[in-house]
Design an enzyme around this catalytic site. Structure first.
Site, PDB file in Angstrom:
ATOM      1  N   ARG A 158       0.844  -1.187   0.000  1.00  0.00           N
ATOM      2  CA  ARG A 158       0.000   0.000   0.000  1.00  0.00           C
ATOM      3  C   ARG A 158       0.888   1.249   0.000  1.00  0.00           C
ATOM      4  O   ARG A 158       2.033   1.200   0.393  1.00  0.00           O
ATOM      5  CB  ARG A 158      -0.916   0.002   1.227  1.00  0.00           C
ATOM      6  CG  ARG A 158      -1.980  -1.098   1.135  1.00  0.00           C
ATOM      7  CD  ARG A 158      -2.859  -1.171   2.357  1.00  0.00           C
ATOM      8  NE  ARG A 158      -3.525   0.079   2.614  1.00  0.00           N
ATOM      9  CZ  ARG A 158      -3.513   0.710   3.794  1.00  0.00           C
ATOM     10  NH1 ARG A 158      -2.874   0.195   4.816  1.00  0.00           N
ATOM     11  NH2 ARG A 158      -4.149   1.843   3.947  1.00  0.00           N
ATOM     12  N   LYS A 215       3.134  -7.405  12.255  1.00  0.00           N
ATOM     13  CA  LYS A 215       2.261  -7.585  11.091  1.00  0.00           C
ATOM     14  C   LYS A 215       2.689  -8.850  10.357  1.00  0.00           C
ATOM     15  O   LYS A 215       3.851  -8.986   9.980  1.00  0.00           O
ATOM     16  CB  LYS A 215       2.411  -6.347  10.197  1.00  0.00           C
ATOM     17  CG  LYS A 215       1.702  -6.437   8.860  1.00  0.00           C
ATOM     18  CD  LYS A 215       1.701  -5.075   8.169  1.00  0.00           C
ATOM     19  CE  LYS A 215       1.310  -5.182   6.706  1.00  0.00           C
ATOM     20  NZ  LYS A 215       1.205  -3.887   6.026  1.00  0.00           N
ATOM     21  N   ARG A 260      -1.947   6.178  13.648  1.00  0.00           N
ATOM     22  CA  ARG A 260      -0.836   5.640  14.423  1.00  0.00           C
ATOM     23  C   ARG A 260      -1.044   5.922  15.891  1.00  0.00           C
ATOM     24  O   ARG A 260      -1.772   6.851  16.259  1.00  0.00           O
ATOM     25  CB  ARG A 260       0.515   6.152  13.915  1.00  0.00           C
ATOM     26  CG  ARG A 260       0.667   7.624  13.929  1.00  0.00           C
ATOM     27  CD  ARG A 260       1.863   8.058  13.087  1.00  0.00           C
ATOM     28  NE  ARG A 260       1.826   9.487  12.901  1.00  0.00           N
ATOM     29  CZ  ARG A 260       2.231  10.373  13.780  1.00  0.00           C
ATOM     30  NH1 ARG A 260       2.746   9.983  14.921  1.00  0.00           N
ATOM     31  NH2 ARG A 260       2.143  11.655  13.532  1.00  0.00           N
TER      32      ARG A 260
END
Ligand code: BTN
Length: 322
Positions: A121, A186, A319
């Protein structure tokens, strides 16, 4: 992968003599030696044991199209066209190149053993080393126009999380909009790209998922990342099985989304929200508040103290407040 047949024979991690490999493949011992060298160039670590033969130092988990298809329920299997490639620039790009003609109901699925230009992304690169992870894209067609893309992105995150949980992953989390976490890192990301509008209100998209399966090192990745084998070592992660479950879950979720919209996914997404209750900033710091889940359109909600403010999916990143 030119050495695929050799690597399949050696996948058990045992010592294999040059002679036995040569007779299994019907080639000379010198040809075996050349293939061993080529395999090493491709990144496989092979130990030569004098007087005994060769051994693969790290176990390999080979991708196999038939093995993947066997794991997909018949009702989904007959709707897809699966390509398993040794190497490609990007599986998303490959699906865009294969774009089915209008009226085709086939769902093209592309899986590759490695990508030379994997894309993430926001124009970022997606590290795609050979033989370790899953790089999977599929082409989907929806009625409903561009507005549905934001919801779709979240739906696919839920589908990916559910596929991992069905195989034994414990504690899968989602980071808005659709990063998949296991523990603190992740393990997977999803890139949804628009292929185009066929006719009014009918859109074609390509959805690609990159899932770190066995990867233990990645250069140049700044974000905290992990892989399934490291974060969840009690499960025997097999790429063919993961691919089959992922395809089944993504196609089923896309069907459900087409039929009933986003609302059925909202609670399933929220249950896994890693930002829930955390102090967050969005809009490059202009907006701050506590993570409060998502609304019916898939926007992320920030509790600013003066009410809930939606952060639009796809536009900005969230964030945790420093
Ligand atoms: C992200 O940045 O989090 C999204 C990463 C998406 C990577 C996958 S790997 C398969 C597919 N092909 C690509 O080039 N990108 C996606």
């Amino acid at each position: 992968m030119k050495s695929r047949a050799l690597i399949s024979l050696m996948a058990d991690g045992q010592v294999h003599s040059g002679q036995s490999l040569a007779s299994s493949l019907g080639i000379s011992r010198t040809a075996i030696w050349k293939q061993v060298r080529r395999a090493a160039e491709e990144g496989y670590e092979i130990e030569t044991i004098r007087g005994k033969g060769y051994r693969l130092v790290n176990p390999v988990d080979l991708l196999d199209g038939n093995g993947i298809l066997e794991g997909i329920p018949e009702a989904v299997r007959r709707r897809i066209r699966l390509d398993v490639l040794d190497e490609v620039d990007s599986t998303n790009a490959e699906i865009i190149r294969q774009r089915p003609g209008p009226g085709s109901s086939v769902i093209p699925v592309c899986i590759a053993d490695c990508q030379t230009a994997g894309r993430g992304r926001r124009g970022r690169e997606w590290q795609s080393p050979r033989g370790q992870n899953l790089y999977l894209s599929l082409g989907l067609t929806f009625r409903g126009g561009f507005a549905m893309l934001d919801g779709l992105s979240l739906v696919l995150g839920v589908a990916a999380a559910e596929a991992l949980e069905a195989l034994g992953a414990d504690g899968v989390g989602l980071k808005w909009p659709n990063d998949i976490f296991l523990g603190k890192g992740k393990v997977a990301g999803i890139l949804v790209e628009l292929q185009g509008e066929l006719e009014e209100g009918v859109i074609q998209v390509v959805a690609g998922i990159g899932l770190n399966v066995h990867m233990r090192k990645a250069e140049g990745v700044t974000q905290a990342w992990d892989s399934l084998s490291v974060a969840s070592p009690s499960v025997d992660w097999v790429r063919n099985e993961l691919a089959a479950n992922m395809v089944n879950s993504l196609v089923s979720a896309a069907d459900e989304f087409s039929a009933s919209g986003f609302s059925a996914f909202r609670e399933r997404w929220q249950r896994r929200d890693i930002f829930s209750g955390k102090p967050l900033v969005a809009n490059q710091g202009d907006l701050a508040g506590l993570g409060a889940g998502i609304d019916d359109a898939g926007n992320y909600l920030l509790d600013t103290g003066q009410g809930l403010t939606p952060v639009r999916a796809g536009e900005i990143s969230l964030r945790v407040q420093p």
